[in-house]
Design an enzyme around this catalytic site. Sequence first.
Site, PDB file in Angstrom:
ATOM      1  N   ALA A  29       0.921  -1.310  -0.014  1.00  0.00           N
ATOM      2  CA  ALA A  29       0.070  -0.103  -0.056  1.00  0.00           C
ATOM      3  C   ALA A  29       0.817   1.237  -0.086  1.00  0.00           C
ATOM      4  CB  ALA A  29      -0.856  -0.057   1.146  1.00  0.00           C
ATOM      5  N   SER A  52       5.374   0.975   3.164  1.00  0.00           N
ATOM      6  CA  SER A  52       6.825   0.048   3.052  1.00  0.00           C
ATOM      7  C   SER A  52       6.851  -0.932   4.211  1.00  0.00           C
ATOM      8  CB  SER A  52       7.861   1.168   3.841  1.00  0.00           C
ATOM      9  OG  SER A  52       8.478   1.669   2.336  1.00  0.00           O
ATOM     10  N   ASP A  59      12.909   4.610   3.034  1.00  0.00           N
ATOM     11  CA  ASP A  59      11.827   3.632   3.723  1.00  0.00           C
ATOM     12  C   ASP A  59      12.829   2.911   4.741  1.00  0.00           C
ATOM     13  OD1 ASP A  59      10.632   4.443   1.601  1.00  0.00           O
ATOM     14  OD2 ASP A  59      10.525   2.528   0.766  1.00  0.00           O
TER      15      ASP A  59
HETATM   16  P1  ADP Z   1       5.213  -2.013   0.383  1.00  0.00           P
HETATM   17  O1  ADP Z   1       4.925  -0.809  -0.205  1.00  0.00           O
HETATM   18  O2  ADP Z   1       4.312  -2.791   1.434  1.00  0.00           O
HETATM   19  O3  ADP Z   1       6.658  -2.125   0.638  1.00  0.00           O
HETATM   20  P2  ADP Z   1       6.442  -4.214  -1.302  1.00  0.00           P
HETATM   21  O4  ADP Z   1       5.755  -4.656  -2.634  1.00  0.00           O
HETATM   22  O5  ADP Z   1       7.808  -3.213  -1.352  1.00  0.00           O
HETATM   23  O6  ADP Z   1       5.178  -3.106  -0.701  1.00  0.00           O
HETATM   24  O7  ADP Z   1       6.489  -5.299  -0.295  1.00  0.00           O
HETATM   25  C1  ADP Z   1       5.718  -5.997  -0.006  1.00  0.00           C
HETATM   26  C2  ADP Z   1       6.167  -7.509   0.225  1.00  0.00           C
HETATM   27  O8  ADP Z   1       6.890  -7.456   1.464  1.00  0.00           O
HETATM   28  C3  ADP Z   1       5.143  -8.614   0.162  1.00  0.00           C
HETATM   29  O9  ADP Z   1       4.865  -9.063  -0.941  1.00  0.00           O
HETATM   30  C4  ADP Z   1       6.198  -9.625   1.296  1.00  0.00           C
HETATM   31  O10 ADP Z   1       6.818 -10.300   0.131  1.00  0.00           O
HETATM   32  C5  ADP Z   1       6.820  -8.770   1.862  1.00  0.00           C
HETATM   33  N1  ADP Z   1       6.143  -8.378   3.285  1.00  0.00           N
HETATM   34  C6  ADP Z   1       5.551  -7.339   3.736  1.00  0.00           C
HETATM   35  N2  ADP Z   1       4.898  -7.436   4.991  1.00  0.00           N
HETATM   36  C7  ADP Z   1       4.876  -9.009   5.336  1.00  0.00           C
HETATM   37  C8  ADP Z   1       4.471  -9.714   6.213  1.00  0.00           C
HETATM   38  N3  ADP Z   1       3.701  -9.157   7.178  1.00  0.00           N
HETATM   39  N4  ADP Z   1       4.757 -11.094   5.995  1.00  0.00           N
HETATM   40  C9  ADP Z   1       5.320 -11.351   5.139  1.00  0.00           C
HETATM   41  N5  ADP Z   1       5.768 -10.697   4.209  1.00  0.00           N
HETATM   42  C10 ADP Z   1       5.624  -9.262   4.227  1.00  0.00           C
HETATM   43 MG    MG Z   2       8.332  -1.526  -0.352  1.00  0.00          MG
END
Ligand code: ADP
Ligand code: MG
Length: 391
Positions: A123, A126, A172
């Site tokens: 979203a 980060s 981030d």
């Molecule tokens: P964001 O903007 O949230 O950083 P990203 O696409 O960079 O979006 O990162 C999301 C990825 O990070 C997920 O697809 C997963 O691989 C990992 N991730 C984030 N939070 C979790 C969580 N709570 N449990 C497991 N993996 C997570």
């Molecule tokens: Mg990210």
Amino acid sequence: MWNAELISSKFESIYNQNPTTVIKSPGRINLIGEHTDYNDGFVLPAAIDKAIYFALREREDRLCRFYSVDLDDYHEINLDDYAKSPKQWANYLIGVINEIQEEGHQIPTGFELAFGGDIPLGAGLSSSAAVETGMGYGLSQLFGLSVDRLTLAKVAQRAERKFAGLNCGIMDMYASLFGKRDAVIKLDCRALTHQYFDLPTKNHSIVLCNTGVKHNLSETAYNKRREECEEGVAIIQTQFPAVVSLRDISLSQLTSIESLFPPVVYRRCHFVVAEIERVGRACSALTGGRFKEFGDFMYETHEGLRDDYEVSCPELDFLVEQAKLNQDVLGSRMMGGGFGGCTINLIKNDGIEDFIASATKAYEAAFNIELKSYTVVLNNGVEEVSLVPGE
Ligand code: ADP
Ligand code: MG
């Protein structure tokens, strides 16, 4: 509600033992300073009260066992022989394990890990950086490595670049590590130093509105914008040879050589240079307690991202327009790389409920998507949390 007790009990049910170390690792927002990080400029992020919790315990052998509570998925590696995983979530952890050792820190034994939290994935808050910084700080605490926070930020950034394949900046990770309650972090992306500015939430709060969309343009557009900025720097260097990045030129210098640029490249550079200056002015507004002015800067940033940098999308623009209709909203803009994710809004505390209700209704009517909104508190960076309630 996630907390140390919940992650500990999840850990116990998986590994049949107590964890010895619990870490809380926050997500982040960015108030002003978008697409300025890779131009050596300034950004104004803050860590928030949405976080991922890590529970850890040493093992006697070389096995590292990872359990993702949120994805209900398991992975393991051996410290003496590991590689990237087909599971992307595990790569953020493996990347940190690898990079912390590259820094010269020995991880003496394997360990067990369970982690999970309430940062919405993808979203723009980060969650990926929170996974990395939580892992890095967790290793440092579990094994007494005493890795300083700046090194951890660099370790996390390299992990994301090399193991998750995203050519990201350091903001981030830095925000997740250096956050401070009720304050924003003015980060100098060239010097990697920072200064805090108070943003108390006594009268105003930060509300995020999640568009729920992520248009696939985002990665190609991101790379293209980076190229366009480089093209702009090459043009600027013909007149100002000392310029290394867009950080080094003022808006008036840039305006004076507009005729040398292809129009699109000029608009990209104009946005970045104006945005870097805006971060400084936004900080002065905070120092003077001028929140209305600060909000106006947020609106200006959105206009620049929409018209000059061209990384917005109809859903984000719609939500910012909704904000403008509401007297209680001081400022609103798209946050993050663009083409989806959240808007960030600065709102008078009394008006939050009404704003969320009306924006949700309007957004659903226009896009047929349920709007998720989060009111966030600016919070401390990664920290170890006590396992005993109330301690
Ligand atoms: P964001 O903007 O949230 O950083 P990203 O696409 O960079 O979006 O990162 C999301 C990825 O990070 C997920 O697809 C997963 O691989 C990992 N991730 C984030 N939070 C979790 C969580 N709570 N449990 C497991 N993996 C997570
Ligand atoms: Mg990210």
